[in-house]
Design a protein around this motif. Structure first.
Motif, PDB file in Angstrom:
ATOM      1  N   LEU A   2       0.891  -1.205  -0.013  1.00 54.95           N
ATOM      2  CA  LEU A   2      -0.186   0.038  -0.071  1.00 54.95           C
ATOM      3  C   LEU A   2       0.849   1.244  -0.048  1.00 54.95           C
ATOM      4  CD1 LEU A   2      -2.900  -0.904   2.564  1.00 54.95           C
ATOM      5  CD2 LEU A   2      -2.979  -1.046  -0.066  1.00 54.95           C
ATOM      6  N   LEU A   3       2.137   1.253   0.827  1.00 55.70           N
ATOM      7  CA  LEU A   3       2.813   2.517   0.816  1.00 55.70           C
ATOM      8  C   LEU A   3       3.640   2.555  -0.470  1.00 55.70           C
ATOM      9  CD1 LEU A   3       4.036   4.416   3.212  1.00 55.70           C
ATOM     10  CD2 LEU A   3       5.851   2.843   3.223  1.00 55.70           C
ATOM     11  N   THR A   4       3.790   1.452  -1.171  1.00 59.83           N
ATOM     12  CA  THR A   4       4.432   1.754  -2.739  1.00 59.83           C
ATOM     13  C   THR A   4       3.580   2.182  -3.657  1.00 59.83           C
ATOM     14  OG1 THR A   4       5.831  -0.371  -2.075  1.00 59.83           O
ATOM     15  CG2 THR A   4       5.781   0.372  -4.614  1.00 59.83           C
ATOM     16  N   LEU A   5       2.011   1.514  -3.474  1.00 54.61           N
ATOM     17  CA  LEU A   5       1.369   2.005  -4.349  1.00 54.61           C
ATOM     18  C   LEU A   5       0.765   3.586  -4.361  1.00 54.61           C
ATOM     19  CD1 LEU A   5      -1.057   1.274  -6.563  1.00 54.61           C
ATOM     20  CD2 LEU A   5      -2.416   0.803  -4.465  1.00 54.61           C
ATOM     21  N   ALA A   6       0.900   4.012  -2.894  1.00 54.16           N
ATOM     22  CA  ALA A   6       0.607   5.377  -2.561  1.00 54.16           C
ATOM     23  C   ALA A   6       1.637   6.314  -3.321  1.00 54.16           C
ATOM     24  CB  ALA A   6       0.708   5.651  -1.105  1.00 54.16           C
ATOM     25  N   LEU A   7       2.976   5.961  -3.214  1.00 55.31           N
ATOM     26  CA  LEU A   7       4.112   6.709  -3.626  1.00 55.31           C
ATOM     27  C   LEU A   7       3.831   6.645  -5.155  1.00 55.31           C
ATOM     28  CD1 LEU A   7       6.761   8.071  -3.505  1.00 55.31           C
ATOM     29  CD2 LEU A   7       7.864   5.875  -3.550  1.00 55.31           C
ATOM     30  N   VAL A   8       3.661   5.663  -5.835  1.00 55.63           N
ATOM     31  CA  VAL A   8       3.613   5.690  -7.299  1.00 55.63           C
ATOM     32  C   VAL A   8       2.378   6.530  -7.648  1.00 55.63           C
ATOM     33  CG1 VAL A   8       3.040   4.280  -9.529  1.00 55.63           C
ATOM     34  CG2 VAL A   8       4.755   3.400  -7.558  1.00 55.63           C
ATOM     35  N   ALA A   9       1.173   6.223  -6.975  1.00 56.89           N
ATOM     36  CA  ALA A   9       0.023   6.884  -7.378  1.00 56.89           C
ATOM     37  C   ALA A   9       0.276   8.562  -7.194  1.00 56.89           C
ATOM     38  CB  ALA A   9      -1.208   6.627  -6.688  1.00 56.89           C
ATOM     39  N   THR A  10       0.973   8.945  -6.102  1.00 54.31           N
ATOM     40  CA  THR A  10       1.206  10.453  -5.720  1.00 54.31           C
ATOM     41  C   THR A  10       2.029  11.045  -6.821  1.00 54.31           C
ATOM     42  OG1 THR A  10       0.985  10.029  -3.362  1.00 54.31           O
ATOM     43  CG2 THR A  10       2.253  11.746  -3.903  1.00 54.31           C
ATOM     44  N   LEU A  11       3.299  10.361  -7.298  1.00 50.00           N
ATOM     45  CA  LEU A  11       4.191  10.817  -8.447  1.00 50.00           C
ATOM     46  C   LEU A  11       3.169  11.072  -9.684  1.00 50.00           C
ATOM     47  CD1 LEU A  11       7.325   8.868  -7.649  1.00 50.00           C
ATOM     48  CD2 LEU A  11       7.058  11.242  -7.241  1.00 50.00           C
ATOM     49  N   ALA A  12       2.502  10.031  -9.977  1.00 54.44           N
ATOM     50  CA  ALA A  12       1.682  10.180 -11.202  1.00 54.44           C
ATOM     51  C   ALA A  12       0.500  11.278 -11.281  1.00 54.44           C
ATOM     52  CB  ALA A  12       0.832   8.916 -11.351  1.00 54.44           C
ATOM     53  N   ALA A  13      -0.031  11.498  -9.733  1.00 55.68           N
ATOM     54  CA  ALA A  13      -1.082  12.498  -9.711  1.00 55.68           C
ATOM     55  C   ALA A  13      -0.265  13.976  -9.801  1.00 55.68           C
ATOM     56  CB  ALA A  13      -1.841  12.433  -8.564  1.00 55.68           C
ATOM     57  N   ALA A  14       0.811  13.966  -9.030  1.00 50.12           N
ATOM     58  CA  ALA A  14       1.674  15.516  -9.045  1.00 50.12           C
ATOM     59  C   ALA A  14       1.938  15.641 -10.478  1.00 50.12           C
ATOM     60  CB  ALA A  14       2.900  15.288  -8.561  1.00 50.12           C
TER      61      ALA A  14
ATOM     62  N   ILE B 140       6.361  10.296   1.947  1.00 48.60           N
ATOM     63  CA  ILE B 140       5.086  10.029   1.108  1.00 48.60           C
ATOM     64  C   ILE B 140       3.759  10.670   1.475  1.00 48.60           C
ATOM     65  CG2 ILE B 140       3.821   7.863   0.380  1.00 48.60           C
ATOM     66  CD1 ILE B 140       6.099   6.302   0.585  1.00 48.60           C
ATOM     67  N   CYS B 141       3.582  10.703   2.829  1.00 49.65           N
ATOM     68  CA  CYS B 141       2.304  11.312   3.193  1.00 49.65           C
ATOM     69  C   CYS B 141       2.379  12.682   3.085  1.00 49.65           C
ATOM     70  CB  CYS B 141       2.475  11.120   4.844  1.00 49.65           C
ATOM     71  SG  CYS B 141       2.186   9.494   5.550  1.00 49.65           S
ATOM     72  N   LEU B 142       3.564  13.674   3.148  1.00 49.11           N
ATOM     73  CA  LEU B 142       3.698  14.875   2.723  1.00 49.11           C
ATOM     74  C   LEU B 142       3.265  15.131   1.177  1.00 49.11           C
ATOM     75  CD1 LEU B 142       4.306  17.818   2.870  1.00 49.11           C
ATOM     76  CD2 LEU B 142       6.460  17.435   2.853  1.00 49.11           C
ATOM     77  N   ALA B 143       3.802  14.208   0.404  1.00 52.29           N
ATOM     78  CA  ALA B 143       3.804  14.347  -0.900  1.00 52.29           C
ATOM     79  C   ALA B 143       2.131  13.973  -1.470  1.00 52.29           C
ATOM     80  CB  ALA B 143       4.694  13.478  -1.975  1.00 52.29           C
ATOM     81  N   ALA B 144       1.458  12.952  -0.818  1.00 50.43           N
ATOM     82  CA  ALA B 144       0.203  12.653  -1.112  1.00 50.43           C
ATOM     83  C   ALA B 144      -0.736  13.907  -0.710  1.00 50.43           C
ATOM     84  CB  ALA B 144      -0.134  11.412  -0.477  1.00 50.43           C
ATOM     85  N   GLY B 145      -0.439  14.439   0.337  1.00 49.11           N
ATOM     86  CA  GLY B 145      -1.322  15.755   0.944  1.00 49.11           C
ATOM     87  C   GLY B 145      -1.022  16.940  -0.216  1.00 49.11           C
ATOM     88  N   LEU B 146       0.056  16.922  -0.783  1.00 49.22           N
ATOM     89  CA  LEU B 146       0.414  18.425  -1.669  1.00 49.22           C
ATOM     90  C   LEU B 146      -0.300  18.029  -3.020  1.00 49.22           C
ATOM     91  CD1 LEU B 146       3.970  19.035  -0.618  1.00 49.22           C
ATOM     92  CD2 LEU B 146       1.936  20.305   0.028  1.00 49.22           C
ATOM     93  N   THR B 147      -0.643  16.669  -3.279  1.00 50.91           N
ATOM     94  CA  THR B 147      -1.364  16.536  -4.567  1.00 50.91           C
ATOM     95  C   THR B 147      -2.853  16.886  -4.458  1.00 50.91           C
ATOM     96  OG1 THR B 147      -1.579  14.125  -4.097  1.00 50.91           O
ATOM     97  CG2 THR B 147       0.354  14.677  -5.353  1.00 50.91           C
ATOM     98  N   LEU B 148      -3.314  16.850  -3.366  1.00 56.50           N
ATOM     99  CA  LEU B 148      -4.735  17.204  -3.362  1.00 56.50           C
ATOM    100  C   LEU B 148      -4.965  18.574  -2.973  1.00 56.50           C
ATOM    101  CD1 LEU B 148      -5.332  14.136  -0.615  1.00 56.50           C
ATOM    102  CD2 LEU B 148      -5.718  14.037  -2.929  1.00 56.50           C
ATOM    103  N   VAL B 149      -4.061  19.356  -2.801  1.00 59.62           N
ATOM    104  CA  VAL B 149      -4.595  20.866  -2.747  1.00 59.62           C
ATOM    105  C   VAL B 149      -4.997  21.391  -3.911  1.00 59.62           C
ATOM    106  CG1 VAL B 149      -2.792  21.132  -0.607  1.00 59.62           C
ATOM    107  CG2 VAL B 149      -2.078  21.646  -3.188  1.00 59.62           C
ATOM    108  N   LYS B 150      -5.737  22.591  -3.909  1.00 54.06           N
ATOM    109  CA  LYS B 150      -6.375  23.099  -5.113  1.00 54.06           C
ATOM    110  C   LYS B 150      -5.109  23.927  -5.756  1.00 54.06           C
ATOM    111  CE  LYS B 150     -11.092  23.534  -2.980  1.00 54.06           C
ATOM    112  NZ  LYS B 150     -11.980  24.511  -2.727  1.00 54.06           N
TER     113      LYS B 150
END
Length: 442
Positions: free
Chosen positions: A364-376, A416-426
């Motif tokens: 799940l951690l790896t998936l979160a990282l890959v998804a976060t980089l793609a979303a960014a 990863i937590c920080l990066a995920a949060g930053l992809t969600l901001v407007k």
């Protein structure tokens, strides 16, 4: 109450750390590493830098390993609050920011590392705090502090060195100007240069360790075939003497009596020859090298951190761990008394039970990282790329340079937590002002 969600989440997290302090006093000691850090005679480390030893030396007058672990627990809790504040500043609601820092508060491995006499918890805080500071706002002052923290991380664990270069590249690509870039590099160079100079004075070598070649050589023991490599006579002594399928995991080649590395006299000479052998092995067998790295990285797909019957130092102890006579004096001198890890029930038992489920599985951690980089990339949240790429570097580099270890993945969690949060901001509020200015129509 604006921060109710965080307060509610913090209380059990503080409780877990109180249980850890009560259940395993005064601290958990890790193999020979903890005792190397605790030595009274300060000197640059051979296998690892001694930045953490310097911190322990500052705390030595208190003669309390409990003080060390409590400080480490507080540092990680403080990091969680800082990342929460940054995500709130970027516009996430309180419940969302709290949810994203929950892994920092509750991950069982973080609890373990915070309570160990090891450099990991301090390294995690230094790296994540530096990245968060740069992401919060880029000015010469914040860049200088961030660079200083990354420099300190580099003398704590050498895997932190690439992060200073990565952060400099981020400032350069995002066109923040030369002042923050110079401030970052100069501030980062201060602890690194001071430590390397200390190494030169003490050991005659300008650097951070005398083991980078050894670790890379141990990596090649997973695949090295001297019939293919054809090393020179002076390097042939480092050829492994057993078939590939019978060879133990790379770290064993650094310390065990069967290792040909121990046949080479002189620390500096051994490191140099090992590095030469490793580079030749990688160039001669690039496919095998990448295959060994890929095999290690597949462990990120393992759901369970540690199996019930698995022998690992990363389990909370069920009984007191006696200290070897050869290092007992080192620990007891620091503690000014008995220093062996005690196991106090029922607190220890509650935490051992919690350790079986209190973590984010690596898949799940790896998936979160890959998804976060793609979303960014898709959402153009460029500031999320810095913590995301830093997390990727921390996870991926050890299998290339030494070997995979579950402990080496944990520093990526806050990033990863920080990066995920930053992809969600407007909006990417960290963008340089000139990138946010509306285009004026003539």
């Amino acid at each position: 109450m604006a921060h109710r969600a965080l307060v509610i989440a913090m209380l059990p997290a503080i409780g877990l750390r109180v249980l850890t302090v009560l259940g395993f006093p005064p601290a958990i000691l890790f193999y020979g590493d903890s005792f190397a850090f605790l030595k009274e005679e300060l000197a640059p480390g051979t296998a690892r830098p001694s930045g953490y030893s310097l911190l322990l030396a500052l705390l030595r007058p208190a003669h309390s390993l409990t003080l060390v672990t409590v400080l480490q627990h507080l540092l990680v809790l403080g990091l969680a609050v800082a990342l929460y504040a940054l995500l709130r500043h970027r516009g996430l609601p309180g419940w969302g920011a709290t949810l994203l820092v929950t892994p920092l508060l509750y991950d069982e491995f973080l609890l373990l590392l915070e309570h160990m006499i090891m450099a990991d918890a301090v390294f995690i805080v230094l790296v994540a705090a530096a990245v968060a500071l740069i992401v919060w706002r880029v000015t010469p002052a914040t860049a200088a502090v961030g660079g200083l923290l990354l420099g300190l991380a580099g003398i704590t664990r050498t895997v932190g060195l690439p992060l200073l270069i990565l952060t400099a590249a981020y400032l350069l690509v995002r066109r923040y100007g030369w002042r923050p870039l110079v401030a970052l590099l100069v501030a980062g160079a201060i602890p690194l240069g001071a430590y390397a100079t200390w190494m030169k004075v003490e050991k005659g070598k300008f650097g951070l360790t005398e083991a980078d070649g050894n670790f890379l050589w141990s990596r090649t023991m997973s695949f090295a075939d001297c019939e293919v490599i054809k090393p020179s006579e002076r390097l042939a002594v480092l050829c492994p003497g057993m078939p590939v399928e019978q060879r133990p995991y790379p770290p064993h080649w650094l310390w065990e009596s069967f290792s040909p590395l121990l046949k080479v006299p002189g620390t500096a000479n051994r490191n140099q020859l090992a590095g030469e052998f490793a580079r030749q092995a990688i160039l001669a067998q690039p496919g095998a090298y990448l295959g060994a790295v890929a095999t290690d990285l597949r462990q990120l797909l393992r759901w369970e951190r540690t199996a019930v019957d698995e022998k690992t130092p990363y389990k909370l102890p069920a009984s007191e761990r006696p200290i070897s006579e050869s290092v007992r004096g080192v620990a007891e001198s620091y503690e000014a008394g008995p220093a062996a890890t005690r196991v106090v029930e029922p607190f220890a038992g509650w935490l051992r039970a919690y350790q079986r489920f209190g973590y984010v599985p690596f898949p799940l951690l790896t998936l979160a990282l890959v998804a976060t980089l793609a979303a960014a990339l898709v959402r153009r949240r460029w500031d999320a790329l810095l913590p995301g790429l830093a997390a990727l570097a921390l996870i991926a580099s050890p299998p290339f340079l030494a070997a995979f270890d579950v402990r080496y993945v944990i520093p990526a969690i806050p990033l990863i937590c920080l990066a995920a949060g930053l992809t969600l901001v407007k909006q990417d509020r960290a963008a340089p002002a000139r990138e946010r200015e509306p285009v004026k129509v003539a």
